[in-house]
Design an enzyme around this catalytic site. Structure first.
Site, PDB file in Angstrom:
ATOM      1  N   HIS A  20      21.590   6.487 -16.463  1.00 46.09           N
ATOM      2  CA  HIS A  20      20.670   5.807 -15.540  1.00 46.09           C
ATOM      3  C   HIS A  20      21.401   4.941 -14.541  1.00 46.09           C
ATOM      4  O   HIS A  20      21.166   5.017 -13.342  1.00 46.09           O
ATOM      5  CB  HIS A  20      19.651   4.967 -16.320  1.00 46.09           C
ATOM      6  CG  HIS A  20      18.625   4.343 -15.427  1.00 46.09           C
ATOM      7  ND1 HIS A  20      18.845   3.177 -14.734  1.00 46.09           N
ATOM      8  CD2 HIS A  20      17.384   4.749 -15.081  1.00 46.09           C
ATOM      9  CE1 HIS A  20      17.774   2.885 -14.010  1.00 46.09           C
ATOM     10  NE2 HIS A  20      16.875   3.821 -14.201  1.00 46.09           N
ATOM     11  N   HIS A  83      12.728  11.979 -22.287  1.00 47.23           N
ATOM     12  CA  HIS A  83      12.298  12.311 -20.940  1.00 47.23           C
ATOM     13  C   HIS A  83      11.490  11.176 -20.343  1.00 47.23           C
ATOM     14  O   HIS A  83      10.789  10.445 -21.044  1.00 47.23           O
ATOM     15  CB  HIS A  83      11.425  13.575 -20.952  1.00 47.23           C
ATOM     16  CG  HIS A  83      12.212  14.832 -20.830  1.00 47.23           C
ATOM     17  ND1 HIS A  83      13.079  15.065 -19.782  1.00 47.23           N
ATOM     18  CD2 HIS A  83      12.264  15.938 -21.609  1.00 47.23           C
ATOM     19  CE1 HIS A  83      13.627  16.266 -19.926  1.00 47.23           C
ATOM     20  NE2 HIS A  83      13.161  16.808 -21.039  1.00 47.23           N
ATOM     21  N   HIS A  86      12.597   9.864 -14.297  1.00 50.40           N
ATOM     22  CA  HIS A  86      13.908  10.235 -13.747  1.00 50.40           C
ATOM     23  C   HIS A  86      14.330  11.615 -14.217  1.00 50.40           C
ATOM     24  O   HIS A  86      14.811  12.424 -13.434  1.00 50.40           O
ATOM     25  CB  HIS A  86      14.974   9.230 -14.172  1.00 50.40           C
ATOM     26  CG  HIS A  86      14.887   7.918 -13.465  1.00 50.40           C
ATOM     27  ND1 HIS A  86      14.643   7.796 -12.123  1.00 50.40           N
ATOM     28  CD2 HIS A  86      15.041   6.659 -13.920  1.00 50.40           C
ATOM     29  CE1 HIS A  86      14.641   6.522 -11.783  1.00 50.40           C
ATOM     30  NE2 HIS A  86      14.879   5.807 -12.863  1.00 50.40           N
TER      31      HIS A  86
HETATM   32 NI    NI Z   1      15.188   3.877 -12.862  1.00 51.44          NI
END
Ligand code: NI
Length: 164
Positions: A20, A83, A86
């Site tokens: 991320h 999931h 993103h």
């Molecule tokens: Ni984000």
């Protein structure tokens, strides 16, 4: 399989680990350590990419992965627990493999993003989404998921807490 080096599988496959990203510099430590540990298990070239907030971006990391190589197949692994928006929407769009893949969607993303309850995790998503530039094949895997190996980690954390 042919024996000449140029056509061996390991030369043609690259692995992109997609994290991320966070504003905190320490956040890269874990994914870097995971990547280095994985590199000990594989002959494939491995690069780390960040969905947002840190560099390299997914397109830049993919460029770095394939440049000056014979890689024609990239296996993209979202290093996410499960999931979410993103992994189901943003990353496939950036990789150019979304089922509803249109540039219009990419450009509308910013304006339409309300940070609603579907995706509100404490940072703005002012993405300047740029798609990857890669002619080869991209295989997009599932996130880490509900894997028994992760249960082992939870078990270890609890056991260690009780043993402290
Ligand atoms: Ni984000």
């Amino acid at each position: 399989m042919k024996s000449n080096k140029g056509s061996s599988m390991k030369e043609k496959i690259g692995v992109l680990l997609i994290s991320h990203g966070s504003r905190l510099p320490e956040s890269t430590k874990t994914i870097n350590e995971l990547a280095n540990m994985y590199r000990e298990y594989t002959d494939f070239k491995v690069e780390i990419a960040y969905m947002e907030l840190r560099k390299p971006s997914i397109p830049t990391a993919l460029d770095n992965l394939v440049k000056n190589t014979e890689i024609d197949t990239v296996i993209a692994v979202p290093v996410f627990l499960s999931h979410g928006m993103h992994t189901t929407r943003d990353i496939p769009k950036i990789l150019g493999i979304a089922s509803d893949d249109t540039n219009e969607d990419l450009h509308n993303h910013h304006d339409n993003h309300k940070h609603s309850d579907e995706h509100n995790h404490g940072h703005n998503h002012h993405h300047d989404f740029k798609k990857v530039n890669f002619d080869g094949k991209i295989i997009y895997t599932e996130p880490l998921g509900a894997d028994p190996l992760l249960v082992e980690i939870i078990k270890n954390r609890v056991d260690n807490a009780l043993n402290d």
